[in-house]
Write a protein that holds these residues in place. Sequence first.
Motif, short mmCIF file in Angstrom:
data_model
loop_
_atom_site.label_atom_id
_atom_site.label_comp_id
_atom_site.label_asym_id
_atom_site.label_seq_id
_atom_site.Cartn_x
_atom_site.Cartn_y
_atom_site.Cartn_z
N LEU A 44 0.88 -1.17 0.00
CA LEU A 44 0.00 0.00 0.00
C LEU A 44 0.91 1.22 0.00
O LEU A 44 1.65 1.45 0.95
CB LEU A 44 -0.90 0.01 1.23
N ILE A 45 0.88 1.97 -1.10
CA ILE A 45 1.74 3.15 -1.23
C ILE A 45 0.91 4.41 -1.01
O ILE A 45 -0.09 4.64 -1.69
CB ILE A 45 2.41 3.20 -2.61
N LEU A 46 1.32 5.21 -0.05
CA LEU A 46 0.68 6.49 0.22
C LEU A 46 1.69 7.60 -0.09
O LEU A 46 2.71 7.71 0.61
CB LEU A 46 0.26 6.58 1.69
N PRO A 47 1.45 8.40 -1.13
CA PRO A 47 2.37 9.50 -1.45
C PRO A 47 2.19 10.67 -0.48
O PRO A 47 1.82 11.78 -0.85
CB PRO A 47 1.96 9.89 -2.88
N GLU A 48 2.45 10.41 0.78
CA GLU A 48 2.30 11.39 1.85
C GLU A 48 3.46 11.25 2.83
O GLU A 48 4.13 10.21 2.85
CB GLU A 48 0.98 11.16 2.61
N SER A 49 3.67 12.29 3.63
CA SER A 49 4.71 12.22 4.65
C SER A 49 4.23 11.41 5.85
O SER A 49 3.02 11.27 6.08
CB SER A 49 5.08 13.64 5.11
N ALA A 50 5.16 10.91 6.62
CA ALA A 50 4.81 10.15 7.82
C ALA A 50 4.05 11.04 8.80
O ALA A 50 3.12 10.58 9.48
CB ALA A 50 6.08 9.59 8.47
N THR A 51 4.41 12.32 8.86
CA THR A 51 3.72 13.25 9.77
C THR A 51 2.24 13.34 9.43
O THR A 51 1.40 13.40 10.33
CB THR A 51 4.36 14.64 9.68
N ARG A 52 1.94 13.34 8.13
CA ARG A 52 0.53 13.44 7.72
C ARG A 52 -0.20 12.11 7.91
O ARG A 52 -1.33 12.08 8.39
CB ARG A 52 0.46 13.87 6.26
N VAL A 53 0.43 11.01 7.53
CA VAL A 53 -0.23 9.71 7.63
C VAL A 53 -0.52 9.35 9.08
O VAL A 53 -1.60 8.84 9.40
CB VAL A 53 0.64 8.61 6.98
N PHE A 54 0.43 9.65 9.97
CA PHE A 54 0.27 9.29 11.38
C PHE A 54 -0.16 10.49 12.22
O PHE A 54 0.30 10.70 13.33
CB PHE A 54 1.56 8.67 11.91
N SER A 55 -1.06 11.28 11.64
CA SER A 55 -1.64 12.42 12.35
C SER A 55 -3.02 12.03 12.87
O SER A 55 -3.36 10.84 12.90
CB SER A 55 -1.76 13.62 11.40
N ASP A 56 -3.83 13.02 13.25
CA ASP A 56 -5.18 12.72 13.72
C ASP A 56 -6.20 12.69 12.59
O ASP A 56 -7.41 12.64 12.83
CB ASP A 56 -5.61 13.72 14.80
N ASP A 57 -5.73 12.70 11.34
CA ASP A 57 -6.61 12.58 10.18
C ASP A 57 -7.14 11.15 10.11
O ASP A 57 -6.37 10.20 9.98
CB ASP A 57 -5.83 12.92 8.91
N ALA A 58 -8.45 11.00 10.19
CA ALA A 58 -9.06 9.66 10.24
C ALA A 58 -9.03 8.95 8.89
O ALA A 58 -9.28 7.74 8.83
CB ALA A 58 -10.50 9.77 10.73
N PHE A 59 -8.71 9.68 7.81
CA PHE A 59 -8.74 9.06 6.49
C PHE A 59 -7.70 7.95 6.36
O PHE A 59 -8.01 6.84 5.91
CB PHE A 59 -8.48 10.12 5.41
N PHE A 60 -6.47 8.21 6.76
CA PHE A 60 -5.40 7.25 6.55
C PHE A 60 -5.54 5.98 7.38
O PHE A 60 -5.36 4.88 6.85
CB PHE A 60 -4.04 7.93 6.76
N PRO A 61 -5.86 6.08 8.67
CA PRO A 61 -6.10 4.83 9.41
C PRO A 61 -7.21 3.99 8.79
O PRO A 61 -7.13 2.76 8.80
CB PRO A 61 -6.50 5.33 10.81
N GLY A 62 -8.24 4.66 8.25
CA GLY A 62 -9.32 3.91 7.61
C GLY A 62 -8.85 3.16 6.38
O GLY A 62 -9.23 2.00 6.16
N VAL A 63 -8.02 3.81 5.57
CA VAL A 63 -7.49 3.16 4.36
C VAL A 63 -6.60 1.98 4.74
O VAL A 63 -6.73 0.87 4.20
CB VAL A 63 -6.69 4.17 3.50
N ILE A 64 -5.68 2.21 5.67
CA ILE A 64 -4.74 1.15 6.09
C ILE A 64 -5.50 -0.02 6.70
O ILE A 64 -5.21 -1.19 6.40
CB ILE A 64 -3.70 1.71 7.08
N ARG A 65 -6.47 0.29 7.54
CA ARG A 65 -7.25 -0.77 8.16
C ARG A 65 -8.04 -1.57 7.12
O ARG A 65 -8.08 -2.81 7.15
CB ARG A 65 -8.21 -0.18 9.20
N GLY A 66 -8.67 -0.87 6.18
CA GLY A 66 -9.47 -1.55 5.16
C GLY A 66 -8.63 -2.47 4.28
O GLY A 66 -9.00 -3.62 4.03
#
Length: 219
Positions: free
Chosen positions: A71-93
């Motif tokens: 799973l490739i996310l063209p984002e920084s680690a700071t953004r992916v592991f922030s409080d944005d609920a979008f990324f945990p949802g994608v990774i979990r799914g």
Amino acid sequence: MNETPAGRPTLETVARAAGASRATVSRVVNGSTTVRPDVAESIRRAIADLGYVPNPAARSLVTQRTDSIALILPESATRVFSDDAFFPGVIRGVGEALEKADKQLVLLLASTQSSHDRILRYVHGRTVDGVVLASMHGADTLPEELRVAGVPVVTSGRPLGEATVPYIDVEHASGVEAAMNHLIGLGRRRIATICGPQDMVAGRERLAGYLTGLQALPG
């Protein structure tokens, strides 16, 4: 007894216990259906009795598969592991879907050109069987580069420009327009929007749906 230095049983150990050849044991371990059922069953019993666990690297050489999906996310680690609920949802799914398929998730972040190049080298080394890309910005060349390299790839969200790889997306514009019509029907007249980055298809289409929806306002 022929075992590894750590004392783990090998294919040869299983072969002796099952009264079969090493090649036959290897075929059963790698999922072949060409082995006689009674022989295959004898081998499976020996595997269970001995606690044999296949070597992933050796198995990959035989099957030409790693049973891993990136799973490739063209984002920084700071953004992916922030409080944005979008990324945990994608990774979990993605993780849950791969878990059901008995596959391994490999998470890769590509926020810079150097990380982009590193990921290309990594994937070119056949370290994964396929790639899922999500949260792409701008005219990202990574999907096309992976496709040209012969790597199965699918994107979550339509890429900007011509789509050369399979993608899964929703009708952003019509969805926002429907939401606008709903609010207008409730008597709302001052309606704002947060449509997202304009270097992403989702952000552009949401803005387009909003602007179309505004035309339905009375007066």
